[in-house]
Design an enzyme around this catalytic site. Structure first.
Site, PDB file in Angstrom:
ATOM      1  N   HIS A 203       0.615  -1.381   0.105  1.00 56.15           N
ATOM      2  CA  HIS A 203       0.090   0.127  -0.092  1.00 56.15           C
ATOM      3  C   HIS A 203       0.728   1.408  -0.134  1.00 56.15           C
ATOM      4  CE1 HIS A 203       0.792  -0.189   4.307  1.00 56.15           C
ATOM      5  NE2 HIS A 203       0.464   1.247   4.238  1.00 56.15           N
TER       6      HIS A 203
HETATM    7  C1  UD1 Z   1      -2.674   5.520   5.468  1.00 50.16           C
HETATM    8  C2  UD1 Z   1      -1.520   6.162   6.182  1.00 50.16           C
HETATM    9  C3  UD1 Z   1      -0.193   5.160   6.156  1.00 50.16           C
HETATM   10  C4  UD1 Z   1      -0.536   3.905   6.901  1.00 50.16           C
HETATM   11  C5  UD1 Z   1      -1.901   3.238   6.131  1.00 50.16           C
HETATM   12  C6  UD1 Z   1      -2.525   2.006   6.827  1.00 50.16           C
HETATM   13  C7  UD1 Z   1      -1.307   8.446   5.724  1.00 50.16           C
HETATM   14  C8  UD1 Z   1      -0.485   9.739   5.289  1.00 50.16           C
HETATM   15  N1  UD1 Z   1      -0.887   7.265   5.361  1.00 50.16           N
HETATM   16  O1  UD1 Z   1      -2.293   5.166   4.161  1.00 50.16           O
HETATM   17  O2  UD1 Z   1       0.798   5.813   7.011  1.00 50.16           O
HETATM   18  O3  UD1 Z   1       0.563   2.740   6.537  1.00 50.16           O
HETATM   19  O4  UD1 Z   1      -2.971   4.213   6.169  1.00 50.16           O
HETATM   20  O5  UD1 Z   1      -3.134   1.353   5.967  1.00 50.16           O
HETATM   21  O6  UD1 Z   1      -1.911   8.939   6.664  1.00 50.16           O
HETATM   22  N2  UD1 Z   1      -9.677   4.273   1.269  1.00 50.16           N
HETATM   23  C9  UD1 Z   1     -10.896   3.551   1.261  1.00 50.16           C
HETATM   24  N3  UD1 Z   1     -11.306   2.917   2.030  1.00 50.16           N
HETATM   25  C10 UD1 Z   1     -10.843   3.020   3.354  1.00 50.16           C
HETATM   26  C11 UD1 Z   1      -9.663   3.653   3.735  1.00 50.16           C
HETATM   27  C12 UD1 Z   1      -8.960   4.233   2.456  1.00 50.16           C
HETATM   28  O7  UD1 Z   1     -11.474   3.590  -0.165  1.00 50.16           O
HETATM   29  O8  UD1 Z   1     -11.606   2.615   4.245  1.00 50.16           O
HETATM   30  C13 UD1 Z   1      -8.817   4.865  -0.025  1.00 50.16           C
HETATM   31  C14 UD1 Z   1      -9.030   6.406   0.211  1.00 50.16           C
HETATM   32  O9  UD1 Z   1     -10.118   6.986  -0.323  1.00 50.16           O
HETATM   33  C15 UD1 Z   1      -7.903   6.798  -0.613  1.00 50.16           C
HETATM   34  C16 UD1 Z   1      -6.804   5.794  -0.159  1.00 50.16           C
HETATM   35  O10 UD1 Z   1      -7.479   4.617   0.113  1.00 50.16           O
HETATM   36  O11 UD1 Z   1      -8.187   7.068  -1.920  1.00 50.16           O
HETATM   37  C17 UD1 Z   1      -5.694   6.096   0.489  1.00 50.16           C
HETATM   38  O12 UD1 Z   1      -6.117   6.208   1.984  1.00 50.16           O
HETATM   39  P1  UD1 Z   1      -5.483   7.226   2.924  1.00 50.16           P
HETATM   40  O13 UD1 Z   1      -6.099   6.922   4.343  1.00 50.16           O
HETATM   41  O14 UD1 Z   1      -5.245   8.749   2.503  1.00 50.16           O
HETATM   42  O15 UD1 Z   1      -3.774   6.774   2.991  1.00 50.16           O
HETATM   43  P2  UD1 Z   1      -3.394   5.135   3.073  1.00 50.16           P
HETATM   44  O16 UD1 Z   1      -2.846   4.922   1.813  1.00 50.16           O
HETATM   45  O17 UD1 Z   1      -4.618   4.187   3.619  1.00 50.16           O
HETATM   46  N1  UDP Z   2      -4.021  -6.291   8.439  1.00 49.35           N
HETATM   47  C1  UDP Z   2      -5.362  -6.842   8.563  1.00 49.35           C
HETATM   48  N2  UDP Z   2      -5.923  -7.103   7.543  1.00 49.35           N
HETATM   49  C2  UDP Z   2      -5.523  -7.007   6.111  1.00 49.35           C
HETATM   50  C3  UDP Z   2      -4.172  -6.449   5.910  1.00 49.35           C
HETATM   51  C4  UDP Z   2      -3.386  -5.922   7.168  1.00 49.35           C
HETATM   52  O1  UDP Z   2      -5.902  -6.976   9.689  1.00 49.35           O
HETATM   53  O2  UDP Z   2      -6.010  -7.314   5.255  1.00 49.35           O
HETATM   54  C5  UDP Z   2      -3.383  -5.824   9.753  1.00 49.35           C
HETATM   55  C6  UDP Z   2      -1.967  -6.522   9.950  1.00 49.35           C
HETATM   56  O3  UDP Z   2      -2.468  -7.674  10.704  1.00 49.35           O
HETATM   57  C7  UDP Z   2      -1.202  -5.595  10.698  1.00 49.35           C
HETATM   58  C8  UDP Z   2      -1.692  -3.918  10.295  1.00 49.35           C
HETATM   59  O4  UDP Z   2      -3.057  -4.540   9.305  1.00 49.35           O
HETATM   60  O5  UDP Z   2      -1.531  -5.488  12.250  1.00 49.35           O
HETATM   61  C9  UDP Z   2      -0.909  -3.262   9.554  1.00 49.35           C
HETATM   62  O6  UDP Z   2      -1.356  -2.363   8.691  1.00 49.35           O
HETATM   63  P1  UDP Z   2      -1.125  -1.646   7.355  1.00 49.35           P
HETATM   64  O7  UDP Z   2      -0.301  -2.619   6.723  1.00 49.35           O
HETATM   65  O8  UDP Z   2      -2.349  -1.228   6.752  1.00 49.35           O
HETATM   66  O9  UDP Z   2      -0.236  -0.261   7.958  1.00 49.35           O
HETATM   67  P2  UDP Z   2       1.199   0.151   8.488  1.00 49.35           P
HETATM   68  O10 UDP Z   2       1.597  -0.872   9.476  1.00 49.35           O
HETATM   69  O11 UDP Z   2       1.980  -0.046   7.188  1.00 49.35           O
HETATM   70  O12 UDP Z   2       0.950   1.435   8.645  1.00 49.35           O
END
Ligand code: UD1
Ligand code: UDP
Length: 351
Positions: A203
């Site tokens: 991601h």
């Molecule tokens: C965010 C965090 C990242 C973290 C990640 C965990 C920031 C800058 N980034 O990244 O550090 O590792 O979360 O997963 O805060 N979206 C959906 N549905 C959801 C969530 C997100 O459709 O429930 C879509 C959003 O609309 C957007 C994209 O995913 O288009 C990214 O979401 P965003 O929360 O901005 O950043 P992440 O890549 O999730």
């Molecule tokens: N995770 C989950 N379901 C998924 C993918 C990840 O429950 O489909 C959990 C995983 O076990 C870990 C956490 O999400 O505890 C990691 O989150 P993510 O990779 O979104 O964010 P990051 O740690 O990189 O910020």
């Protein structure tokens, strides 16, 4: 005495689980969810899986550019915290929700704890790196997961605010791994053979925002001689759908799954391929070889100990490294144990 717990994204709900359980009977707790993650399988499902009470507030701030998303969080969080007047705020990790929470609390003179303080990738192109630095410098108490994080805080003149607590995700994992084994049937449901499949997540904007890069990763992985289960983060699925990327036959796509299902998938995999922060640690704790598609990692100890390897998709060795990587087998206690208890003890002293 009231504590505001500020969360917004998937990994923060996982970190919140053991801490909220530990403090809920001792303090008045207000959970504020910014709304950054909002799909059921990125948000509500984690409150259910980890038995966390529903948030008292959901600010409903979903997607947006960094400034827009963080700015809206500042506006709405300020209103909530001004009316709730907590004695302490707690933020987790390094997302935009962490940044907004620490900024609002510090401007309102609410003492603040940053959990997972001191991590650095030394790569300011990662939005998280900015969030970490600002949150560490604005927070009053820094709960640090590793020795390396403590050294980073020392270098930045922050050591007096720091406490080495260990990593709260250890508690989340150890509290739930047996439940996951009993309650989740995801391995069978996905038709996977235990210990014969790879588990992958991607991601990071660096890997997934550019469809050419994402496609290159997927194409190279088609040469891996095993099945790869890939629960796809919404950021990644958007790019895959918008660009109609071709998915190789050995990659089995899935929607994101809940925590119990995910840790079950981890524990029955042969190896884990990821760019996630939290998953690198879980792989280590579950003694699974981890291949991290990133140029650097904040969890450098896992690499030094030989359980995690950083790979570059542009390298000729990419597929070979994934297939042949074998960990050293030895492990040290990198992330601590009973971390929520250590945090609770310190919180009691602060309050
Ligand atoms: C965010 C965090 C990242 C973290 C990640 C965990 C920031 C800058 N980034 O990244 O550090 O590792 O979360 O997963 O805060 N979206 C959906 N549905 C959801 C969530 C997100 O459709 O429930 C879509 C959003 O609309 C957007 C994209 O995913 O288009 C990214 O979401 P965003 O929360 O901005 O950043 P992440 O890549 O999730
Ligand atoms: N995770 C989950 N379901 C998924 C993918 C990840 O429950 O489909 C959990 C995983 O076990 C870990 C956490 O999400 O505890 C990691 O989150 P993510 O990779 O979104 O964010 P990051 O740690 O990189 O910020």
């Amino acid at each position: 005495m009231k504590i505001a717990l500020i969360v917004g994204a998937r990994p923060q709900f996982i970190k919140l689980g053991p801490l909220s359980k530990k403090i809920k009977d001792h303090f008045k707790v207000v959970i504020v969810h910014t709304g950054q993650h909002f799909d059921n399988n990125m948000s509500d499902l984690f409150f259910k899986d980890l038995s966390i009470p529903a948030p008292h507030y959901n600010l409903g701030i979903n997607s947006g550019l960094h400034g827009e998303q963080t700015g809206k969080m500042l506006i709405e969080l300020e209103k909530v915290l001004k009316s709730e007047c907590p004695s302490l705020g707690i933020v987790f990790g390094d997302t935009n929700s962490t940044l907004a929470g620490s900024l609002v609390c510090s401007k309102l003179h609410i003492p603040i704890i940053h959990i997972e303080a001191g991590l650095r990738s030394f790569n300011k192109e990662m939005p998280e790196e900015i969030n970490r630095i600002v949150s560490d410098h604005t927070s009053d108490f820094l709960f640090s997961p590793t020795e390396t994080a403590m050294q980073n805080l020392e270098r930045e003149g922050l050591i007096e605010k720091a406490l080495l607590t260990g990593d709260i995700m250890v508690d989340s994992l150890l509290d739930n791994i047996e439940r996951a084994d009993q309650l989740s049937n995801i391995v069978e449901a996905k038709g996977l053979v235990p210990e014969k499949y790879y588990l992958m997540t991607l991601h990071r904007p660096y890997n997934v925002d550019n469809p050419v890069m994402l496609s290159k990763i997927l194409t190279k992985l088609s040469k891996i001689g095993s099945q790869i289960i890939f629960p796809v983060h919404p950021r990644t699925s958007k790019v895959m759908d918008d660009n109609a990327l071709v998915i190789p036959e050995n990659i089995l796509l899935s929607d994101p799954v809940g925590y119990l299902d995910f840790i079950k998938l981890e524990s029955f995999s042969i190896k884990i391929i990821t760019d996630s922060g939290g998953i690198q640690k879980e792989a280590y704790i579950l003694r699974k070889p981890c291949i991290t598609i990133r140029p650097e990692t904040e969890w450098i100890e896992t690499v030094k100990e030989g359980w995690n390897v950083l790979v570059d998709v542009g390298s000729d060795d990419f597929v070979n490294t994934i297939e042949t990587f074998k960990p050293s087998q030895e492990q040290n206690d990198l992330f601590g144990k009973n971390v929520a208890q250590k945090m609770f003890d310190k919180i009691q002293k602060i309050m």
